[in-house]
Design a protein around this motif. Structure first.
Motif, PDB file in Angstrom:
ATOM      1  N   ASN A 117     -58.778 -67.370 -25.931  1.00  0.00           N
ATOM      2  CA  ASN A 117     -58.229 -67.792 -24.639  1.00  0.00           C
ATOM      3  C   ASN A 117     -56.748 -67.449 -24.520  1.00  0.00           C
ATOM      4  N   ALA A 118     -56.006 -67.638 -25.614  1.00  0.00           N
ATOM      5  CA  ALA A 118     -54.579 -67.309 -25.582  1.00  0.00           C
ATOM      6  C   ALA A 118     -54.376 -65.814 -25.339  1.00  0.00           C
ATOM      7  N   ILE A 119     -55.228 -64.989 -25.930  1.00  0.00           N
ATOM      8  CA  ILE A 119     -55.124 -63.539 -25.721  1.00  0.00           C
ATOM      9  C   ILE A 119     -55.334 -63.206 -24.253  1.00  0.00           C
ATOM     10  N   PHE A 120     -56.413 -63.721 -23.692  1.00  0.00           N
ATOM     11  CA  PHE A 120     -56.774 -63.317 -22.335  1.00  0.00           C
ATOM     12  C   PHE A 120     -55.822 -63.861 -21.278  1.00  0.00           C
ATOM     13  N   ARG A 121     -55.136 -64.957 -21.585  1.00  0.00           N
ATOM     14  CA  ARG A 121     -54.094 -65.428 -20.664  1.00  0.00           C
ATOM     15  C   ARG A 121     -52.931 -64.439 -20.595  1.00  0.00           C
ATOM     16  N   SER A 122     -52.737 -63.675 -21.671  1.00  0.00           N
ATOM     17  CA  SER A 122     -51.623 -62.718 -21.724  1.00  0.00           C
ATOM     18  C   SER A 122     -51.992 -61.341 -21.197  1.00  0.00           C
ATOM     19  N   VAL A 123     -53.283 -61.068 -21.029  1.00  0.00           N
ATOM     20  CA  VAL A 123     -53.728 -59.717 -20.697  1.00  0.00           C
ATOM     21  C   VAL A 123     -53.234 -59.222 -19.331  1.00  0.00           C
ATOM     22  N   PRO A 124     -53.319 -60.012 -18.241  1.00  0.00           N
ATOM     23  CA  PRO A 124     -52.872 -59.480 -16.941  1.00  0.00           C
ATOM     24  C   PRO A 124     -51.430 -58.998 -16.945  1.00  0.00           C
ATOM     25  N   ALA A 125     -50.523 -59.794 -17.510  1.00  0.00           N
ATOM     26  CA  ALA A 125     -49.120 -59.389 -17.570  1.00  0.00           C
ATOM     27  C   ALA A 125     -48.940 -58.168 -18.460  1.00  0.00           C
ATOM     28  N   PHE A 126     -49.704 -58.098 -19.532  1.00  0.00           N
ATOM     29  CA  PHE A 126     -49.635 -56.956 -20.447  1.00  0.00           C
ATOM     30  C   PHE A 126     -50.063 -55.674 -19.740  1.00  0.00           C
ATOM     31  N   LEU A 127     -51.162 -55.714 -19.009  1.00  0.00           N
ATOM     32  CA  LEU A 127     -51.648 -54.521 -18.304  1.00  0.00           C
ATOM     33  C   LEU A 127     -50.697 -54.104 -17.187  1.00  0.00           C
TER      34      LEU A 127
ATOM     35  N   PHE B  83     -49.660 -41.427 -14.848  1.00  0.00           N
ATOM     36  CA  PHE B  83     -50.439 -40.817 -15.934  1.00  0.00           C
ATOM     37  C   PHE B  83     -51.320 -41.827 -16.660  1.00  0.00           C
ATOM     38  N   PHE B  84     -51.109 -43.096 -16.405  1.00  0.00           N
ATOM     39  CA  PHE B  84     -51.821 -44.127 -17.151  1.00  0.00           C
ATOM     40  C   PHE B  84     -53.227 -44.326 -16.599  1.00  0.00           C
ATOM     41  N   GLY B  85     -54.242 -44.253 -17.503  1.00  0.00           N
ATOM     42  CA  GLY B  85     -55.618 -44.480 -17.104  1.00  0.00           C
ATOM     43  C   GLY B  85     -55.965 -45.958 -17.135  1.00  0.00           C
ATOM     44  N   HIS B  86     -57.018 -46.326 -16.432  1.00  0.00           N
ATOM     45  CA  HIS B  86     -57.440 -47.731 -16.386  1.00  0.00           C
ATOM     46  C   HIS B  86     -57.729 -48.240 -17.793  1.00  0.00           C
ATOM     47  N   CYS B  87     -57.386 -49.490 -18.056  1.00  0.00           N
ATOM     48  CA  CYS B  87     -57.609 -50.108 -19.365  1.00  0.00           C
ATOM     49  C   CYS B  87     -58.306 -51.444 -19.178  1.00  0.00           C
ATOM     50  N   SER B  88     -59.457 -51.605 -19.809  1.00  0.00           N
ATOM     51  CA  SER B  88     -60.155 -52.895 -19.794  1.00  0.00           C
ATOM     52  C   SER B  88     -60.161 -53.459 -21.206  1.00  0.00           C
ATOM     53  N   ILE B  89     -60.014 -54.786 -21.307  1.00  0.00           N
ATOM     54  CA  ILE B  89     -59.925 -55.461 -22.598  1.00  0.00           C
ATOM     55  C   ILE B  89     -60.926 -56.607 -22.607  1.00  0.00           C
ATOM     56  N   SER B  90     -61.757 -56.650 -23.633  1.00  0.00           N
ATOM     57  CA  SER B  90     -62.761 -57.711 -23.724  1.00  0.00           C
ATOM     58  C   SER B  90     -62.870 -58.204 -25.154  1.00  0.00           C
ATOM     59  N   GLY B  91     -63.411 -59.399 -25.324  1.00  0.00           N
ATOM     60  CA  GLY B  91     -63.559 -59.999 -26.646  1.00  0.00           C
ATOM     61  C   GLY B  91     -64.975 -59.881 -27.167  1.00  0.00           C
ATOM     62  N   VAL B  92     -65.096 -59.707 -28.475  1.00  0.00           N
ATOM     63  CA  VAL B  92     -66.403 -59.605 -29.138  1.00  0.00           C
ATOM     64  C   VAL B  92     -66.374 -60.536 -30.355  1.00  0.00           C
ATOM     65  N   PRO B  93     -66.727 -61.807 -30.178  1.00  0.00           N
ATOM     66  CA  PRO B  93     -66.705 -62.729 -31.318  1.00  0.00           C
ATOM     67  C   PRO B  93     -67.846 -62.482 -32.288  1.00  0.00           C
TER      68      PRO B  93
END
Length: 368
Positions: free
Chosen positions: A109-119, A129-139
């Motif tokens: 949860n802490a990771i995903f709260r930071s993802v929007p600002a990171f992207l 030049f930057f391509g789309h980036c998606s980030i997901s978790g795999v527990p």
């Protein structure tokens, strides 16, 4: 029904959550230093990966991602390298599909709260030049299958694969120690080496099924400098001493200490290369050993020198961030504050006599 050792470790092994004084996020400067020290290997590996083909979407998995700023630092390093290669070739960067793996107890949860600002930051820095980036978790445990067959281009793991799937069998006579130590019986060293050989071979076999042909993998471990494991100082001796101090004070039972061992292994470089060659799925491109300071003498981000007691406390906090949950599951919560107060003292009293470095092993390999 008896709970297996693998299940116990999977449930107990997780870093401290949040961003407070004893969180992993606030006590992982060593791990950050290691990531930055492997940048050159990452660059060369990705260049080799992209030599023959530039996919429309690069699929990357970070095994043992943990949480905190280092998780996103890893992604940023990979994106930076690919972006620079494409910029120099005047090509648009591919899209990125990033999978973050760790055990279910990880603070996703802490990771995903930071993802929007990171992207958003990546988009501002990289521009058109930057391509789309998606980030997901795999527990899940990386000692089992986690991804479809032949689905990943790049596998990355830093400071994770040295954690074992379970405490080795047959180490019950490792009295007053919680890991390999100079005073450990010979069978303890053999048991730890055997468990690492089994676990690392299994890790390689699982990843060989998930990675694409000629896909690349980069792994960084905490290692050791001596081929003879009984000649090494590992650092866990201070935690063992702190637990024995609490036994003397009547706060912990001796039997509880004798039955506790850390599920981790710090290999020698030849062990790593031999297992890769014997397992046979990957071609070893590169193996390097480097050292970093185990004691940060300065407050983060400025030049203020800590005194030895502050340094001892910082080292104790670093250990607490990665072991508190493991220790609480075995000894209970009541002794934790006292244990790490004692550990801070033991560290501070030994700083002047201990100038050991942390040995690290980084390997880059490709699927045959």
């Amino acid at each position: 029904m008896e709970v297996g050792k693998e299940t116990i470790v999977a449930n107990a092994l997780c870093m401290n959550e949040g961003d407070k004084d004893i969180s992993y996020a606030d006590n992982s400067l060593l791990q950050k230093t290691v990531i930055l020290n492997t940048r050159r290997v990452l660059e060369d590996t990705i260049k080799d990966l992209l030599t023959n083909v530039l996919p429309n979407c690069i699929k990357v998995a970070d095994f043992g991602c943990s949480s905190g700023p280092n998780t996103l630092l890893t992604i940023s390093e990979i994106v930076d390298v690919v972006h620079e290669i494409c910029r120099q070739a005047q090509l648009k960067s591919p899209e990125f599909q990033v999978f973050l793996n760790d055990l279910p107890g990880n603070d996703f949860n802490a990771i995903f709260r930071s993802v929007p600002a990171f992207l958003d930051k990546l988009k501002r820095e990289k521009g058109d030049f930057f391509g789309h980036c998606s980030i997901s978790g795999v527990p899940g445990s990386f000692y089992g299958r986690l991804f479809p067959s032949r689905s990943l281009h790049l596998i990355y793991s830093s400071y994770s694969v040295h954690w074992l799937s379970k405490v080795p069998d047959g180490v019950e006579n490792n009295k007053w120690n919680i890991y390999m130590a100079k005073s450990s019986p010979p069978n303890v060293f053999k048991a730890y080496a055997k468990q690492f050989q089994e676990d690392f071979s299994l890790f390689l076999r699982m990843r060989s099924e998930e990675i694409k042909p000629r896909g690349h993998m980069i792994l960084t471990y905490k290692g050791r400098s001596n081929q003879d494991p009984s000649a090494e100082f590992y650092g866990w001796e201070f935690l063992a001493k702190s637990l024995s101090d609490l036994v003397t004070e009547g706060l912990v039972k001796e039997a509880a200490v004798d039955s506790f061992n850390i599920p981790l292994y710090t290999p020698y470089k030849e062990e790593v290369s031999e297992i890769i060659q014997e397992e046979g799925s990957f071609e070893l491109d590169r193996l390097e050993v480097f050292q970093v300071d185990w004691d940060n003498k300065y407050v983060n981000n400025n030049d203020f020198v800590l005194d030895k007691y502050e340094r001892g406390q910082k080292l104790a906090d670093n250990v607490r961030a990665i072991t508190e949950h493991l220790l609480s599951c075995h000894f209970g919560d009541a002794i934790i504050d006292k244990l790490f107060a004692r550990l801070a003292i033991n560290h501070s009293e030994n700083l002047d006599s201990n100038d050991e470095k942390v040995v690290n092993i980084v390997v880059s390999m490709k699927k045959k």
